[in-house]
Design a protein around this motif. Structure first.
Motif, PDB file in Angstrom:
ATOM      1  N   GLU A   1      15.799  -9.098  17.891  1.00  0.00           N
ATOM      2  CA  GLU A   1      15.363 -10.459  18.179  1.00  0.00           C
ATOM      3  C   GLU A   1      13.845 -10.596  18.104  1.00  0.00           C
ATOM      4  OE1 GLU A   1      19.123 -10.915  18.239  1.00  0.00           O
ATOM      5  OE2 GLU A   1      17.817 -12.636  18.493  1.00  0.00           O
ATOM      6  N   SER A   2      13.154  -9.585  17.615  1.00  0.00           N
ATOM      7  CA  SER A   2      11.697  -9.567  17.599  1.00  0.00           C
ATOM      8  C   SER A   2      11.147 -10.371  16.431  1.00  0.00           C
ATOM      9  CB  SER A   2      11.201  -8.120  17.497  1.00  0.00           C
ATOM     10  OG  SER A   2      11.707  -7.523  16.323  1.00  0.00           O
ATOM     11  N   PRO A   3       9.913 -10.894  16.560  1.00  0.00           N
ATOM     12  CA  PRO A   3       9.297 -11.639  15.449  1.00  0.00           C
ATOM     13  C   PRO A   3       8.991 -10.741  14.262  1.00  0.00           C
ATOM     14  CG  PRO A   3       7.733 -11.377  17.251  1.00  0.00           C
ATOM     15  CD  PRO A   3       9.051 -10.895  17.763  1.00  0.00           C
ATOM     16  N   ILE A   4       8.931 -11.371  13.096  1.00  0.00           N
ATOM     17  CA  ILE A   4       8.691 -10.672  11.833  1.00  0.00           C
ATOM     18  C   ILE A   4       7.418 -11.233  11.231  1.00  0.00           C
ATOM     19  CG2 ILE A   4       9.601 -10.214   9.526  1.00  0.00           C
ATOM     20  CD1 ILE A   4      12.405 -10.960  10.774  1.00  0.00           C
ATOM     21  N   LEU A   5       6.482 -10.381  10.870  1.00  0.00           N
ATOM     22  CA  LEU A   5       5.210 -10.846  10.326  1.00  0.00           C
ATOM     23  C   LEU A   5       4.932 -10.191   8.983  1.00  0.00           C
ATOM     24  CD1 LEU A   5       4.736 -10.324  13.708  1.00  0.00           C
ATOM     25  CD2 LEU A   5       2.972 -11.965  13.090  1.00  0.00           C
ATOM     26  N   ILE A   6       4.664 -11.016   7.977  1.00  0.00           N
ATOM     27  CA  ILE A   6       4.291 -10.540   6.646  1.00  0.00           C
ATOM     28  C   ILE A   6       2.777 -10.430   6.598  1.00  0.00           C
ATOM     29  CG2 ILE A   6       4.326 -11.062   4.179  1.00  0.00           C
ATOM     30  CD1 ILE A   6       6.864 -12.756   4.750  1.00  0.00           C
ATOM     31  N   ILE A   7       2.265  -9.253   6.283  1.00  0.00           N
ATOM     32  CA  ILE A   7       0.823  -9.037   6.260  1.00  0.00           C
ATOM     33  C   ILE A   7       0.396  -8.514   4.888  1.00  0.00           C
ATOM     34  CG2 ILE A   7       0.658  -8.660   8.744  1.00  0.00           C
ATOM     35  CD1 ILE A   7       0.572  -5.644   8.215  1.00  0.00           C
ATOM     36  N   GLY A   8      -0.902  -8.620   4.610  1.00  0.00           N
ATOM     37  CA  GLY A   8      -1.434  -8.139   3.335  1.00  0.00           C
ATOM     38  C   GLY A   8      -2.490  -9.073   2.801  1.00  0.00           C
TER      39      GLY A   8
ATOM     40  N   ASN B   1       8.032  -5.420  20.318  1.00  0.00           N
ATOM     41  CA  ASN B   1       9.128  -5.271  19.360  1.00  0.00           C
ATOM     42  C   ASN B   1       8.872  -5.993  18.040  1.00  0.00           C
ATOM     43  OD1 ASN B   1      10.728  -3.656  20.991  1.00  0.00           O
ATOM     44  ND2 ASN B   1      11.679  -5.405  22.012  1.00  0.00           N
ATOM     45  N   ALA B   2       7.689  -6.532  17.857  1.00  0.00           N
ATOM     46  CA  ALA B   2       7.373  -7.204  16.597  1.00  0.00           C
ATOM     47  C   ALA B   2       7.452  -6.221  15.434  1.00  0.00           C
ATOM     48  CB  ALA B   2       5.985  -7.826  16.667  1.00  0.00           C
ATOM     49  N   ARG B   3       7.815  -6.742  14.270  1.00  0.00           N
ATOM     50  CA  ARG B   3       7.907  -5.910  13.074  1.00  0.00           C
ATOM     51  C   ARG B   3       7.049  -6.516  11.968  1.00  0.00           C
ATOM     52  NH1 ARG B   3       9.092  -3.089  16.377  1.00  0.00           N
ATOM     53  NH2 ARG B   3      11.027  -1.913  16.731  1.00  0.00           N
ATOM     54  N   PHE B   4       6.349  -5.645  11.235  1.00  0.00           N
ATOM     55  CA  PHE B   4       5.408  -6.075  10.209  1.00  0.00           C
ATOM     56  C   PHE B   4       5.856  -5.587   8.841  1.00  0.00           C
ATOM     57  CE2 PHE B   4       3.195  -5.893  14.189  1.00  0.00           C
ATOM     58  CZ  PHE B   4       2.355  -6.994  14.168  1.00  0.00           C
ATOM     59  N   ILE B   5       5.801  -6.489   7.863  1.00  0.00           N
ATOM     60  CA  ILE B   5       6.074  -6.125   6.476  1.00  0.00           C
ATOM     61  C   ILE B   5       4.753  -6.195   5.720  1.00  0.00           C
ATOM     62  CG2 ILE B   5       7.400  -6.638   4.405  1.00  0.00           C
ATOM     63  CD1 ILE B   5       9.316  -8.245   6.277  1.00  0.00           C
ATOM     64  N   TRP B   6       4.244  -5.050   5.354  1.00  0.00           N
ATOM     65  CA  TRP B   6       2.970  -4.964   4.625  1.00  0.00           C
ATOM     66  C   TRP B   6       3.291  -5.078   3.137  1.00  0.00           C
ATOM     67  CZ3 TRP B   6       0.021   0.299   3.944  1.00  0.00           C
ATOM     68  CH2 TRP B   6      -1.136   0.081   3.178  1.00  0.00           C
ATOM     69  N   LEU B   7       3.013  -6.256   2.593  1.00  0.00           N
ATOM     70  CA  LEU B   7       3.326  -6.561   1.202  1.00  0.00           C
ATOM     71  C   LEU B   7       2.112  -6.266   0.329  1.00  0.00           C
ATOM     72  CD1 LEU B   7       5.331  -7.797  -0.861  1.00  0.00           C
ATOM     73  CD2 LEU B   7       4.338 -10.036  -0.297  1.00  0.00           C
ATOM     74  N   VAL B   8       2.309  -5.447  -0.684  1.00  0.00           N
ATOM     75  CA  VAL B   8       1.218  -4.994  -1.551  1.00  0.00           C
ATOM     76  C   VAL B   8       1.527  -5.362  -3.002  1.00  0.00           C
ATOM     77  CG1 VAL B   8      -0.051  -2.985  -2.400  1.00  0.00           C
ATOM     78  CG2 VAL B   8       0.660  -3.077  -0.015  1.00  0.00           C
ATOM     79  N   ARG B   9       0.504  -5.787  -3.718  1.00  0.00           N
ATOM     80  CA  ARG B   9       0.624  -6.090  -5.142  1.00  0.00           C
ATOM     81  C   ARG B   9      -0.607  -5.559  -5.864  1.00  0.00           C
ATOM     82  NH1 ARG B   9       0.985 -12.240  -7.766  1.00  0.00           N
ATOM     83  NH2 ARG B   9       1.731 -11.622  -9.840  1.00  0.00           N
ATOM     84  N   ASP B  10      -0.452  -5.205  -7.126  1.00  0.00           N
ATOM     85  CA  ASP B  10      -1.578  -4.743  -7.941  1.00  0.00           C
ATOM     86  C   ASP B  10      -2.737  -5.731  -7.799  1.00  0.00           C
ATOM     87  OD1 ASP B  10      -3.392  -4.372 -10.134  1.00  0.00           O
ATOM     88  OD2 ASP B  10      -1.814  -3.341 -11.252  1.00  0.00           O
ATOM     89  N   PRO B  11      -3.926  -5.259  -7.397  1.00  0.00           N
ATOM     90  CA  PRO B  11      -5.028  -6.181  -7.151  1.00  0.00           C
ATOM     91  C   PRO B  11      -5.477  -6.952  -8.386  1.00  0.00           C
ATOM     92  CG  PRO B  11      -5.804  -3.910  -7.121  1.00  0.00           C
ATOM     93  CD  PRO B  11      -4.303  -3.862  -7.100  1.00  0.00           C
TER      94      PRO B  11
END
Length: 363
Positions: A6-13, A135-145
């Motif tokens: 039930e924790s928040p989800i955060l997209i970072i990058g 309990n937050a979860r982070f998705i570290w999204l990476v793309r070719d700069p």
């Protein structure tokens, strides 16, 4: 489900890395809602200390009012109203506590179990989030700069100049790497854009495992959702989210950047880029840095071009400009020593701020 389901989800990058696509992939899940972000932390964190102790209701209320004023001017409107009194009553006495209370109202209105935030600038606030929500979860999204810089060059969101975008990419990936090293893969999940679009089913399954959720078929075709079609129609910068997931944007820098721009991006980002598994052109080491004047002039010309196109083509251009004006006026008020603003005190310049915004936005 896992205890943290039930924790928040955060997209970072970094912006222009496919975060709109990832937001819609996750939003298609029956238990997850991720509205388009008003970037509360990005805009309010620099002035947060001026609100004083947020355990004091009056200070917290002023912060809530400013956050909801940002939401009102957000270039991608939210579908449900937010009750300010409820936010004041329910928020933890921190800036992110206020942000979380606003998002939680959206979650309840959508009748889903979890909310998420796709403001990639949250890479600067990982520790702040975990202090309030362990309990937050982070998705570290990476793309070719190089592809990030190529996309940003034609977008009203982010730095247009490839050199400035490369510096931002390097800084934010270093922060992402620090967060992963500090909190581990149970809290921070590294996802590469190129993998997401080339093997979507596998990457979505891995992502759902990380989040403690079951993978759902709708996540593989987010372009079919009403949310995707609405986003694509608002701005040219978001148009691709209305199309099926494909690898068509991988390597776009070959067409979108000149050779000198590509070499410059490689030079600026080289150590971090290599550590993330991307190749660099060995000639980039010898690419000269541009002068400050060159960067400023080229940035202005590129910005003029994308703003002109936005005025002609984007349905949300007026809202975006109105939001940007509000942010500038708000910071002017809070950083102006003569404004009379003090922690816990009144805000004598607020009426002026609102009048200025109204007159410039045609209200």
């Amino acid at each position: 489900m896992s205890p943290g389901s039930e924790s928040p989800i955060l997209i970072i990058g970094t912006e222009r890395s496919g975060s709109n696509l990832l937001r819609l992939v996750l939003n298609a899940h029956s238990r997850i809602t991720i509205p388009h972000p008003p970037h509360f932390m990005r805009f309010l964190a620099p002035v947060a200390h001026r609100y004083g102790d947020l355990a004091v209701e009056g200070n917290r209320r002023r912060l809530v009012e400013d956050a909801l004023a940002l939401l009102e001017r957000h270039p991608h409107p939210w579908p449900h109203p937010v009750d300010a009194d409820r936010v004041v009553d329910e928020a933890k006495p921190t800036l992110f506590g206020v942000v979380a209370a606003i998002y939680d109202q959206h979650r309840a209105a959508e009748r889903k179990a979890r909310w998420g935030c796709k403001s990639t600038f949250m890479v600067n606030h990982v520790d702040d989030v975990l202090a309030d929500y362990p309990n937050a979860r982070f998705i570290w999204l990476v793309r070719d700069p190089c592809d990030v810089a190529s996309s940003a060059k034609r977008s009203v969101f982010g730095y247009c100049h490839p050199y400035r975008m490369a510096r931002l990419w390097r800084e934010q990936q270093e922060r992402g790497r620090t967060a992963l090293a500090k909190w581990g893969p149970e809290v921070v999940h590294l996802l590469k854009y190129e993998d997401l679009v080339s093997d979507t089913e596998r990457e979505v399954a891995r992502l759902c495992d990380f989040l403690g959720e079951r993978s759902e078929t709708a996540m593989l075709e987010p372009h079919r959702s009403p949310a995707a079609q609405e986003t694509a129609a608002l701005s040219r910068s978001w148009r691709h989210v209305g199309e099926p997931i494909s690898t068509g944007r991988v390597g776009h820098h070959v067409r979108g950047l000149s050779e000198s721009e590509r070499l410059l991006v490689d030079k600026v980002t080289a150590p971090v880029k290599v550590s993330l598994g991307y190749r660099i052109d060995p000639r980039s080491e010898f690419q000269p840095d541009p002068s400050r004047f060159d960067v400023a002039l080229r940035s202005a010309l590129l910005r003029l071009r994308v703003e002109s196109r936005s005025i002609r083509e984007d349905r949300n251009c007026a809202r975006r400009l109105r939001r940007d004006l509000y942010v500038r006026l708000l910071r002017c008020v809070y950083f102006n020593p003569g404004s009379g603003r003090s922690p816990g005190g009144s805000h004598p310049d607020r009426a002026w701020c609102e009048r200025g915004i109204a007159s410039r936005s045609g209200r």
